[in-house]
Design a protein around this motif. Structure first.
Motif, PDB file in Angstrom:
ATOM      1  N   ARG A 179     -75.429 -58.145 -11.754  1.00 11.54           N
ATOM      2  CA  ARG A 179     -75.100 -58.357 -10.354  1.00 11.54           C
ATOM      3  C   ARG A 179     -73.458 -58.197  -9.981  1.00 11.54           C
ATOM      4  N   ALA A 180     -72.681 -58.868 -10.748  1.00  7.47           N
ATOM      5  CA  ALA A 180     -71.301 -58.397 -10.569  1.00  7.47           C
ATOM      6  C   ALA A 180     -70.853 -57.018 -10.746  1.00  7.47           C
ATOM      7  N   ARG A 181     -71.525 -56.539 -11.714  1.00 10.75           N
ATOM      8  CA  ARG A 181     -71.152 -55.200 -12.038  1.00 10.75           C
ATOM      9  C   ARG A 181     -71.673 -54.127 -10.704  1.00 10.75           C
ATOM     10  N   ARG A 182     -72.879 -54.388 -10.429  1.00 10.16           N
ATOM     11  CA  ARG A 182     -73.315 -53.751  -9.046  1.00 10.16           C
ATOM     12  C   ARG A 182     -72.467 -53.950  -7.930  1.00 10.16           C
ATOM     13  N   ALA A 183     -72.013 -54.962  -7.756  1.00 10.94           N
ATOM     14  CA  ALA A 183     -71.320 -55.257  -6.654  1.00 10.94           C
ATOM     15  C   ALA A 183     -70.003 -54.467  -6.636  1.00 10.94           C
ATOM     16  N   ALA A 184     -69.282 -54.463  -7.993  1.00 13.21           N
ATOM     17  CA  ALA A 184     -68.127 -53.930  -8.239  1.00 13.21           C
ATOM     18  C   ALA A 184     -68.342 -52.285  -7.758  1.00 13.21           C
ATOM     19  N   LEU A 185     -69.251 -51.794  -8.306  1.00 19.35           N
ATOM     20  CA  LEU A 185     -69.949 -50.371  -8.246  1.00 19.35           C
ATOM     21  C   LEU A 185     -70.138 -49.921  -6.922  1.00 19.35           C
ATOM     22  N   LYS A 186     -70.151 -50.824  -6.038  1.00 20.15           N
ATOM     23  CA  LYS A 186     -70.624 -50.333  -4.559  1.00 20.15           C
ATOM     24  C   LYS A 186     -69.285 -49.909  -3.962  1.00 20.15           C
ATOM     25  N   ASP A 187     -68.074 -50.407  -4.560  1.00 22.45           N
ATOM     26  CA  ASP A 187     -66.745 -49.841  -4.045  1.00 22.45           C
ATOM     27  C   ASP A 187     -66.850 -48.288  -4.478  1.00 22.45           C
ATOM     28  N   ARG A 188     -66.540 -47.371  -3.639  1.00 24.23           N
ATOM     29  CA  ARG A 188     -66.695 -45.826  -3.760  1.00 24.23           C
ATOM     30  C   ARG A 188     -65.315 -45.591  -4.944  1.00 24.23           C
ATOM     31  N   GLY A 189     -64.366 -46.505  -4.687  1.00 26.55           N
ATOM     32  CA  GLY A 189     -63.187 -45.973  -5.905  1.00 26.55           C
ATOM     33  C   GLY A 189     -63.689 -46.437  -7.333  1.00 26.55           C
ATOM     34  N   ALA A 190     -64.314 -47.494  -7.366  1.00 26.64           N
ATOM     35  CA  ALA A 190     -64.747 -48.002  -8.663  1.00 26.64           C
ATOM     36  C   ALA A 190     -65.883 -47.067  -9.080  1.00 26.64           C
ATOM     37  N   LEU A 191     -66.673 -46.513  -8.355  1.00 33.30           N
ATOM     38  CA  LEU A 191     -67.447 -45.627  -8.605  1.00 33.30           C
ATOM     39  C   LEU A 191     -67.349 -44.158  -9.246  1.00 33.30           C
ATOM     40  N   GLU A 192     -66.144 -43.912  -8.305  1.00 35.51           N
ATOM     41  CA  GLU A 192     -65.460 -42.606  -8.878  1.00 35.51           C
ATOM     42  C   GLU A 192     -64.715 -42.755 -10.339  1.00 35.51           C
ATOM     43  N   GLN A 193     -64.200 -44.092 -10.694  1.00 37.78           N
ATOM     44  CA  GLN A 193     -63.427 -44.277 -11.616  1.00 37.78           C
ATOM     45  C   GLN A 193     -64.670 -44.302 -12.712  1.00 37.78           C
ATOM     46  N   GLU A 194     -65.697 -44.851 -12.690  1.00 41.90           N
ATOM     47  CA  GLU A 194     -66.840 -44.795 -13.842  1.00 41.90           C
ATOM     48  C   GLU A 194     -67.299 -43.431 -13.984  1.00 41.90           C
ATOM     49  N   ALA A 195     -67.509 -42.660 -12.940  1.00 41.17           N
ATOM     50  CA  ALA A 195     -67.592 -41.283 -13.076  1.00 41.17           C
ATOM     51  C   ALA A 195     -66.759 -40.277 -13.828  1.00 41.17           C
ATOM     52  N   ARG A 196     -65.487 -40.515 -13.707  1.00 36.93           N
ATOM     53  CA  ARG A 196     -64.425 -39.878 -14.473  1.00 36.93           C
ATOM     54  C   ARG A 196     -64.653 -40.456 -15.785  1.00 36.93           C
ATOM     55  N   LYS A 197     -64.862 -41.793 -16.054  1.00 34.24           N
ATOM     56  CA  LYS A 197     -64.965 -42.171 -17.544  1.00 34.24           C
ATOM     57  C   LYS A 197     -65.915 -41.244 -18.266  1.00 34.24           C
ATOM     58  N   LEU A 198     -66.995 -41.089 -17.577  1.00 32.89           N
ATOM     59  CA  LEU A 198     -68.094 -40.073 -18.086  1.00 32.89           C
ATOM     60  C   LEU A 198     -67.614 -38.687 -18.284  1.00 32.89           C
ATOM     61  N   GLY A 199     -66.522 -38.119 -17.892  1.00 32.65           N
ATOM     62  CA  GLY A 199     -66.245 -36.995 -17.954  1.00 32.65           C
ATOM     63  C   GLY A 199     -66.669 -36.275 -16.560  1.00 32.65           C
ATOM     64  N   MET A 200     -67.033 -36.741 -15.589  1.00 33.24           N
ATOM     65  CA  MET A 200     -67.471 -35.922 -14.385  1.00 33.24           C
ATOM     66  C   MET A 200     -66.209 -35.721 -13.629  1.00 33.24           C
ATOM     67  N   VAL A 201     -66.423 -34.445 -12.913  1.00 36.75           N
ATOM     68  CA  VAL A 201     -65.148 -33.871 -11.992  1.00 36.75           C
ATOM     69  C   VAL A 201     -65.976 -33.802 -10.683  1.00 36.75           C
ATOM     70  N   ARG A 202     -65.180 -33.578  -9.657  1.00 35.36           N
ATOM     71  CA  ARG A 202     -65.587 -33.213  -8.383  1.00 35.36           C
ATOM     72  C   ARG A 202     -65.849 -31.899  -8.299  1.00 35.36           C
ATOM     73  N   PRO A 203     -66.900 -31.401  -7.157  1.00 39.54           N
ATOM     74  CA  PRO A 203     -66.785 -29.967  -7.080  1.00 39.54           C
ATOM     75  C   PRO A 203     -65.519 -29.356  -6.598  1.00 39.54           C
ATOM     76  N   GLY A 204     -65.427 -28.235  -7.370  1.00 41.21           N
ATOM     77  CA  GLY A 204     -64.133 -27.421  -7.108  1.00 41.21           C
ATOM     78  C   GLY A 204     -62.788 -28.067  -8.168  1.00 41.21           C
ATOM     79  N   GLU A 205     -63.021 -29.230  -8.693  1.00 36.96           N
ATOM     80  CA  GLU A 205     -61.944 -29.486  -9.687  1.00 36.96           C
ATOM     81  C   GLU A 205     -62.211 -28.743 -10.872  1.00 36.96           C
ATOM     82  N   ARG A 206     -60.976 -28.726 -11.948  1.00 36.49           N
ATOM     83  CA  ARG A 206     -61.057 -28.114 -13.042  1.00 36.49           C
ATOM     84  C   ARG A 206     -60.775 -29.211 -14.212  1.00 36.49           C
ATOM     85  N   SER A 207     -61.605 -29.301 -15.223  1.00 41.63           N
ATOM     86  CA  SER A 207     -61.547 -30.302 -15.983  1.00 41.63           C
ATOM     87  C   SER A 207     -60.728 -29.763 -17.190  1.00 41.63           C
TER      88      SER A 207
END
Length: 99
Positions: free
Chosen positions: A62-90
């Motif tokens: 539940r604490a993790r879910r609450a933390a992931l509701k924040d957009r910045g935390a969600l983006e940080q987790e996605a970056r840890k998984l190697g994801m990039v935004r559309p148009g970005e170069r990895s």
């Protein structure tokens, strides 16, 4: 009269033997329920421990879910998984010195 007794059934010995048989029988009737009680008590302790662990895990999730509701935390987790935004170069950097 003869003071000689005739051999026969001694009721005191028979009654002691009957009492012993009945006592053993009654004790045997308690073995099954006693075993069941001990087993159930052990299982209940294990289940209580399982519930405590699951409650702890639930609080953490539940604490993790609450933390992931924040957009910045969600983006940080996605970056840890190697994801990039559309148009970005990895880029992958190799051979960097370790800290």
């Amino acid at each position: 009269m003869s003071s000689h007794r005739r051999p026969g059934i001694r009721l005191d010995r028979v009654s002691r033997l009957a009492f012993l048989v009945v006592t053993v029988g009654v004790l045997a009737l308690y073995v099954g329920p006693l075993h069941s009680y001990v087993t159930t008590r052990g299982e209940a302790a294990q289940k209580r421990q399982d519930v405590a662990e699951l409650r702890k895990e639930n609080r953490e999730l539940r604490a993790r879910r609450a933390a992931l509701k924040d957009r910045g935390a969600l983006e940080q987790e996605a970056r840890k998984l190697g994801m990039v935004r559309p148009g970005e170069r990895s880029y992958v950097l190799r051979g960097l010195p370790s800290e």
